[in-house]
Design an enzyme around this catalytic site. Sequence first.
Site, mmCIF file in Angstrom:
data_model
loop_
_atom_site.group_PDB
_atom_site.id
_atom_site.type_symbol
_atom_site.label_atom_id
_atom_site.label_comp_id
_atom_site.label_asym_id
_atom_site.label_seq_id
_atom_site.Cartn_x
_atom_site.Cartn_y
_atom_site.Cartn_z
ATOM 1 N N SER A 1 -0.682 -27.728 -10.055
ATOM 2 C CA SER A 1 -1.702 -28.758 -10.192
ATOM 3 C C SER A 1 -2.005 -29.353 -8.837
ATOM 4 O O SER A 1 -1.123 -29.419 -7.966
ATOM 5 C CB SER A 1 -1.210 -29.861 -11.139
ATOM 6 O OG SER A 1 -2.074 -30.984 -11.100
ATOM 7 N N TYR B 1 5.120 -35.187 -14.362
ATOM 8 C CA TYR B 1 4.332 -33.949 -14.455
ATOM 9 C C TYR B 1 4.196 -33.281 -13.093
ATOM 10 O O TYR B 1 4.438 -32.074 -12.943
ATOM 11 C CB TYR B 1 2.947 -34.268 -15.029
ATOM 12 C CG TYR B 1 1.995 -33.104 -15.042
ATOM 13 C CD1 TYR B 1 2.075 -32.124 -16.028
ATOM 14 C CD2 TYR B 1 0.999 -32.993 -14.063
ATOM 15 C CE1 TYR B 1 1.196 -31.054 -16.042
ATOM 16 C CE2 TYR B 1 0.116 -31.927 -14.074
ATOM 17 C CZ TYR B 1 0.214 -30.964 -15.060
ATOM 18 O OH TYR B 1 -0.652 -29.898 -15.060
#
Length: 259
Positions: free
Chosen positions: A151, A164
Amino acid sequence: MRRITMTNSMKIALVTGSSRGLGKNTALALAKKGVAIIVTYNRSLNEAKNVVSTIEEMGGQAVAIQLDSSDTKTFDGFVEKLKQSLQDKWQSEQFDFLVNNAGIGVYAPFAETTEEDFDRLMNIQVKGVFFLTQKLLPLIADGGRIVNLSSGLARFTLPGYSAYASMKGAIEVLTRYLAKELGSRQITVNVVAPGAIETDFAGGSVRDNPEINKFIASQTALGRVGVPDDIGGAIASLLSEDNRWVNAQRIEVSGGQSI
């Protein structure tokens, strides 16, 4: 609809979490290039069937297999089903491309992140990727490719994504180690890191909240938020023969977000 021309040298790709979102888009983008697809899903059987049907309508080939990427105890059973599908569908014992896409998002400030949230993320985003890839190594053809999904949040920071993003940072390190250790088999391993994308991820906040969407667009060089087609096509391109010499790289696909 443009139809796919299949060849005897057809490649086979396994895309985890490909019944929806970026995984679905990646599966379709690869199928358009003539790659046969193994779709995996956790609970969304009907959505997985729809992906298979779409690929078949294009003239491609696909199968769907259930996979709970959070539970390593189920991986042996998944591998057996995969072996059977490879044999039944393509008379093959191996596949060529692995895209580790399956994942979830948890939004919570650091001070409010629970151990349960942390463990859920760890089991799917890190432990699942690590041990599923390990189980699949004998089935990946020499000269094959692995793409892991990270990400943009592993590079830039937005409050609420500490757990995350930390998991995705681990995946980026794992990618380099896999590239080093699998090099003797001529298997390349890279990581693709999407920026903010309009999907149902994190409750669809980027897609459905105009203020969030506008803010991210203002922080992106190309002036808009990404869409799934921006990611699936990039992964399919990375897996093409033209990119055979790209290895151990982090490739951010964010339109220039937060630069």
